[in-house]
Design a protein around this motif. Structure first.
Motif, mmCIF file in Angstrom:
data_model
loop_
_atom_site.group_PDB
_atom_site.id
_atom_site.type_symbol
_atom_site.label_atom_id
_atom_site.label_comp_id
_atom_site.label_asym_id
_atom_site.label_seq_id
_atom_site.Cartn_x
_atom_site.Cartn_y
_atom_site.Cartn_z
ATOM 1 N N ASN A 266 0.780 -1.234 0.000
ATOM 2 C CA ASN A 266 0.000 0.000 0.000
ATOM 3 C C ASN A 266 0.812 1.285 0.000
ATOM 4 O OD1 ASN A 266 -2.341 -1.416 -0.072
ATOM 5 N ND2 ASN A 266 -2.565 -1.532 2.161
ATOM 6 N N ASN A 267 1.951 1.326 0.701
ATOM 7 C CA ASN A 267 2.639 2.599 0.827
ATOM 8 C C ASN A 267 3.304 3.059 -0.455
ATOM 9 O OD1 ASN A 267 4.789 0.808 0.773
ATOM 10 N ND2 ASN A 267 6.060 2.103 2.074
ATOM 11 N N THR A 268 3.209 2.272 -1.533
ATOM 12 C CA THR A 268 3.805 2.710 -2.784
ATOM 13 C C THR A 268 2.770 2.857 -3.900
ATOM 14 O OG1 THR A 268 4.220 0.463 -3.591
ATOM 15 C CG2 THR A 268 5.911 1.447 -2.195
ATOM 16 N N GLN A 269 1.507 2.640 -3.607
ATOM 17 C CA GLN A 269 0.551 2.570 -4.697
ATOM 18 C C GLN A 269 0.269 3.926 -5.327
ATOM 19 O OE1 GLN A 269 -2.869 0.187 -4.163
ATOM 20 N NE2 GLN A 269 -1.691 -1.635 -3.749
ATOM 21 N N SER A 270 0.395 4.995 -4.583
ATOM 22 C CA SER A 270 0.081 6.295 -5.176
ATOM 23 C C SER A 270 1.274 6.930 -5.852
ATOM 24 C CB SER A 270 -0.448 7.233 -4.085
ATOM 25 O OG SER A 270 0.548 7.437 -3.101
ATOM 26 N N ASN A 271 2.459 6.662 -5.355
ATOM 27 C CA ASN A 271 3.624 7.323 -5.940
ATOM 28 C C ASN A 271 4.845 6.410 -5.939
ATOM 29 O OD1 ASN A 271 4.018 7.226 -3.228
ATOM 30 N ND2 ASN A 271 4.655 9.356 -2.993
ATOM 31 N N GLY A 272 4.634 5.112 -6.047
ATOM 32 C CA GLY A 272 5.740 4.169 -5.912
ATOM 33 C C GLY A 272 6.633 4.081 -7.132
ATOM 34 N N CYS A 273 7.901 3.723 -6.865
ATOM 35 C CA CYS A 273 8.838 3.412 -7.950
ATOM 36 C C CYS A 273 8.649 1.944 -8.297
ATOM 37 C CB CYS A 273 10.277 3.700 -7.507
ATOM 38 S SG CYS A 273 10.616 5.444 -7.228
ATOM 39 N N TYR A 274 7.642 1.654 -9.092
ATOM 40 C CA TYR A 274 7.217 0.273 -9.294
ATOM 41 C C TYR A 274 8.326 -0.610 -9.861
ATOM 42 C CZ TYR A 274 2.483 2.041 -8.523
ATOM 43 O OH TYR A 274 1.365 2.619 -7.977
ATOM 44 N N ILE A 275 8.918 -0.162 -10.950
ATOM 45 C CA ILE A 275 9.930 -0.993 -11.611
ATOM 46 C C ILE A 275 11.157 -1.137 -10.716
ATOM 47 C CG2 ILE A 275 11.519 -1.122 -13.560
ATOM 48 C CD1 ILE A 275 9.329 0.099 -15.302
ATOM 49 N N ALA A 276 11.599 -0.034 -10.121
ATOM 50 C CA ALA A 276 12.767 -0.094 -9.240
ATOM 51 C C ALA A 276 12.493 -0.995 -8.046
ATOM 52 C CB ALA A 276 13.150 1.307 -8.773
ATOM 53 N N SER A 277 11.280 -0.924 -7.492
ATOM 54 C CA SER A 277 10.933 -1.774 -6.353
ATOM 55 C C SER A 277 10.920 -3.238 -6.753
ATOM 56 C CB SER A 277 9.561 -1.378 -5.795
ATOM 57 O OG SER A 277 9.584 -0.056 -5.290
ATOM 58 N N SER A 316 3.781 1.625 -15.652
ATOM 59 C CA SER A 316 4.676 0.687 -14.970
ATOM 60 C C SER A 316 3.964 -0.367 -14.125
ATOM 61 C CB SER A 316 5.703 1.442 -14.122
ATOM 62 O OG SER A 316 5.076 2.246 -13.152
ATOM 63 N N PRO A 317 2.815 -0.083 -13.465
ATOM 64 C CA PRO A 317 2.160 -1.139 -12.700
ATOM 65 C C PRO A 317 1.770 -2.345 -13.554
ATOM 66 C CG PRO A 317 1.326 0.982 -12.020
ATOM 67 C CD PRO A 317 2.163 1.223 -13.240
ATOM 68 N N THR A 318 1.270 -2.075 -14.746
ATOM 69 C CA THR A 318 0.910 -3.167 -15.650
ATOM 70 C C THR A 318 2.147 -3.920 -16.113
ATOM 71 O OG1 THR A 318 -0.998 -1.920 -16.438
ATOM 72 C CG2 THR A 318 -0.248 -3.750 -17.805
ATOM 73 N N PHE A 319 3.181 -3.171 -16.432
ATOM 74 C CA PHE A 319 4.435 -3.801 -16.866
ATOM 75 C C PHE A 319 4.980 -4.731 -15.780
ATOM 76 C CE2 PHE A 319 9.011 -4.040 -17.407
ATOM 77 C CZ PHE A 319 9.133 -4.280 -18.770
ATOM 78 N N VAL A 320 4.980 -4.228 -14.541
ATOM 79 C CA VAL A 320 5.510 -5.025 -13.436
ATOM 80 C C VAL A 320 4.629 -6.235 -13.162
ATOM 81 C CG1 VAL A 320 5.917 -4.987 -10.938
ATOM 82 C CG2 VAL A 320 6.748 -3.125 -12.369
ATOM 83 N N LYS A 321 3.327 -6.067 -13.356
ATOM 84 C CA LYS A 321 2.420 -7.190 -13.119
ATOM 85 C C LYS A 321 2.778 -8.384 -13.980
ATOM 86 C CE LYS A 321 -2.451 -8.526 -13.300
ATOM 87 N NZ LYS A 321 -3.843 -8.082 -13.529
ATOM 88 N N TYR A 322 3.142 -8.133 -15.234
ATOM 89 C CA TYR A 322 3.434 -9.233 -16.165
ATOM 90 C C TYR A 322 4.904 -9.648 -16.166
ATOM 91 C CZ TYR A 322 -1.290 -8.718 -17.978
ATOM 92 O OH TYR A 322 -2.654 -8.684 -18.090
ATOM 93 N N TYR A 323 5.793 -8.726 -15.844
ATOM 94 C CA TYR A 323 7.218 -9.042 -15.961
ATOM 95 C C TYR A 323 7.989 -8.931 -14.631
ATOM 96 C CZ TYR A 323 6.238 -8.512 -20.919
ATOM 97 O OH TYR A 323 5.712 -8.648 -22.177
ATOM 98 N N GLY A 324 7.289 -8.559 -13.559
ATOM 99 C CA GLY A 324 7.973 -8.352 -12.289
ATOM 100 C C GLY A 324 8.650 -9.585 -11.729
ATOM 101 N N ASN A 325 8.187 -10.776 -12.083
ATOM 102 C CA ASN A 325 8.795 -12.012 -11.589
ATOM 103 C C ASN A 325 9.794 -12.620 -12.562
ATOM 104 O OD1 ASN A 325 7.295 -12.045 -9.196
ATOM 105 N ND2 ASN A 325 5.517 -12.888 -10.252
ATOM 106 N N ASP A 326 9.970 -11.962 -13.704
ATOM 107 C CA ASP A 326 10.859 -12.517 -14.732
ATOM 108 C C ASP A 326 12.328 -12.265 -14.359
ATOM 109 O OD1 ASP A 326 10.906 -13.545 -17.709
ATOM 110 O OD2 ASP A 326 12.396 -11.930 -17.550
ATOM 111 N N LYS A 327 13.102 -13.326 -14.259
ATOM 112 C CA LYS A 327 14.489 -13.192 -13.821
ATOM 113 C C LYS A 327 15.334 -12.398 -14.815
ATOM 114 C CE LYS A 327 14.425 -17.453 -11.112
ATOM 115 N NZ LYS A 327 14.972 -18.826 -10.955
ATOM 116 N N ALA A 328 15.083 -12.584 -16.097
ATOM 117 C CA ALA A 328 15.848 -11.856 -17.109
ATOM 118 C C ALA A 328 15.560 -10.363 -17.011
ATOM 119 C CB ALA A 328 15.508 -12.370 -18.504
ATOM 120 N N PHE A 329 14.281 -10.014 -16.780
ATOM 121 C CA PHE A 329 13.912 -8.605 -16.620
ATOM 122 C C PHE A 329 14.620 -8.004 -15.413
ATOM 123 C CE2 PHE A 329 11.085 -6.108 -13.803
ATOM 124 C CZ PHE A 329 11.167 -4.884 -14.445
#
Length: 358
Positions: A266-277, A316-329
Motif C-alpha cells: 500500500n505505501n507505494t501505490q500512489s507514488n511508488g517506484c514500481y519498476i525499481a521496487s 509501470s504497474p501493468t508492466f511489473v504485473k506481467y514481468y515483475g517475476n521474470d528473472k531476465a527482466f
C-alpha cells in the motif's frame, strides 16, 4: 675429499660466516673442525640433541610471503605461507592465509566450500591471535583479517551472482549464504571475545553481511524465502543498533498475491517506484531511496519531468504485473538502474533513508 654436505637436511649449500659454516637451507651451523671432518669422513656423527636454529629462514619466509601478499601475488603468497605453516604451525598469519589463498583460487563449483572453509578457520585463528599477538598490535591484526574477510566474501558472492542463471536455487543459496557467513561470523566472534571493544569493526562487518544477503533477495519474487531472510536481517540489525541507534535495515515491503502477480504494498501505490521496487525487491532500500530523491527534486521540478512521472505511473504497474517475476527482466533492469543510481550518487543524491516529498 668429499663435498661439504649438511648432515641435517642433505643440502650442499653451506656458506662460511663468522668462523662457522651455515646451511642455507635449514640454518644448521658447523664449526670449522666439524666441516673439515665432514669433507674428509662424510657427515658428522652427532650424539645427543641438536637444536636447529631456523629463525633467520623463517624471518625470510615471512618477508617474502608478506611482500607477495601486499603486491597481490596470490600464487607466491600461498606458496610461502604454506612453507611457513610447516615450520611455524602456531602462526595465526599462516593458518589464516593458507586457507584464504586456497579459497581465492577456488573454481566456480567450489564457492560454497571455499566460503565455509574461511568461516571454519576463524575461531582457531582468533585463538592464535589471543595467545601470540601483543595487545598493542591486536587491533591492527584484527583490521587486517576484517579486510581480507570482506574481500573474499564479496569476491565469492559476486562470482555466485554472475553464474545465477546456471545454478539451481539451492546451489545459489549455498553460495550466497556461505559468503554472508564469513563477515557475519567475524563480527560475532569479535563481539563475543572482546565485549564490544572493537564495535566499529563488528558493525561494519554486520552491515556487509546484510549487503551480501540482499544479492540473494534481488533475484527472487516476493514471498520466495523472503520471510526467513527478513528475520535474519532484522536480527543482524538489532546487533547493529546496539552501537548505532540510527541504523535502519532494509524491509521487503512487497507481497505476493499469486505466482504471476507482483503487487507493491500500500505505501507505494500512489507514488511508488514500481519498476525499481520490483528490481531491487523493496521500496525502501538505498537504490530506490536515491531514485525517489531524483524523482522528487529533479523530475518533479519541470513540466516534462512531471509528464514523464505521470506516464511512468500509468504504465509501470501493468508492466511489473506481467514481468515483475521474470528473472531476465530483473537482471537486465538491475544492470541499467545500478549505473543510473551510481551516477546520481556521484551527483549528490543520497542513498540514505528517505520519506517521499508528497
Amino acid at each position: 675429499m668429499k663435498a661439504l654436505q649438511c648432515e641435517m637436511c642433505g643440502s650442499q649449500d653451506l656458506v662460511k660466516d663468522g668462523g662457522v659454516f651455515i646451511c642455507q637451507s635449514c640454518g644448521t651451523k658447523y664449526s670449522v673442525e666439524e666441516a673439515k671432518k665432514m669433507m674428509v669422513e662424510g657427515t658428522v656423527d652427532v650424539k645427543g640433541t641438536v637444536k636447529v636454529d631456523t629463525s633467520d629462514e623463517l624471518k625470510n619466509l615471512y618477508e617474502i610471503a608478506r611482500r607477495a601478499k601486499d603486491s597481490d601475488n596470490s600464487e607466491n603468497a600461498a606458496k610461502y605461507y604454506d612453507m611457513i605453516l610447516v615450520k611455524d604451525p602456531s602462526s595465526w598469519e599462516a593458518n589464516f592465509y593458507v586457507v584464504y589463498y586456497k579459497a581465492m583460487s577456488c573454481t566456480i563449483a567450489q564457492i560454497a566450500s571455499a566460503g565455509n572453509s574461511i568461516s571454519n578457520c576463524l575461531p582457531s585463528v582468533f585463538d592464535l591471535i589471543d595467545s601470540s599477538v601483543p595487545e598493542i598490535q591486536k587491533e591492527v591484526v584484527l583490521k587486517e583479517i576484517q579486510s581480507r574477510c570482506s574481500i573474499i566474501a564479496h569476491m565469492l558472492s559476486n562470482a555466485a551472482e554472475h553464474r545465477f542463471y546456471d545454478l539451481d536455487l539451492q546451489d545459489f543459496s549455498d553460495d550466497i549464504f556461505s559468503s554472508t557467513i564469513i563477515v557475519h561470523l567475524f563480527a560475532d566472534i569479535l563481539e563475543e571475545r572482546y565485549n564490544g571493544e572493537y564495535s566499529q569493526m563488528s558493525v561494519m562487518s554486520w552491515k556487509e553481511s546484510i549487503e551480501i544477503i540482499q544479492i540473494y533477495t534481488s533475484h527472487f519474487s516476493p514471498g520466495e524465502h523472503l520471510s526467513d531472510i527478513q528475520k535474519i536481517i532484522d536480527e543482524t540489525g538489532d546487533k547493529i543498533k546496539k552501537y548505532d541507534s540510527s541504523y535502519i535495515g532494509p524491509k521487503f515491503d512487497v507481497e505476493e498475491k499469486d505466482t504471476n502477480d507482483f503487487t507493491i504494498s500500500n505505501n507505494t501505490q500512489s507514488n511508488g517506484c514500481y519498476i525499481a521496487s520490483a528490481v531491487y525487491g523493496s521500496y525502501d532500500c538505498p537504490e530506490v531511496w536515491t531514485l525517489r530523491r531524483f524523482r522528487d527534486f529533479t523530475l518533479d521540478e519541470t513540466w516534462y519531468g512531471r509528464l514523464f512521472i505521470k506516464f511512468y505511473y500509468a504504465t509501470s504497474p501493468t508492466f511489473v504485473k506481467y514481468y515483475g517475476n521474470d528473472k531476465a527482466f530483473k537482471a537486465f533492469g538491475k544492470r541499467l538502474l545500478d549505473k543510473m543510481v551510481a551516477k546520481l550518487n556521484r551527483r549528490g543524491f543520497d542513498n540514505t533513508p528517505y520519506k517521499d516529498k508528497y
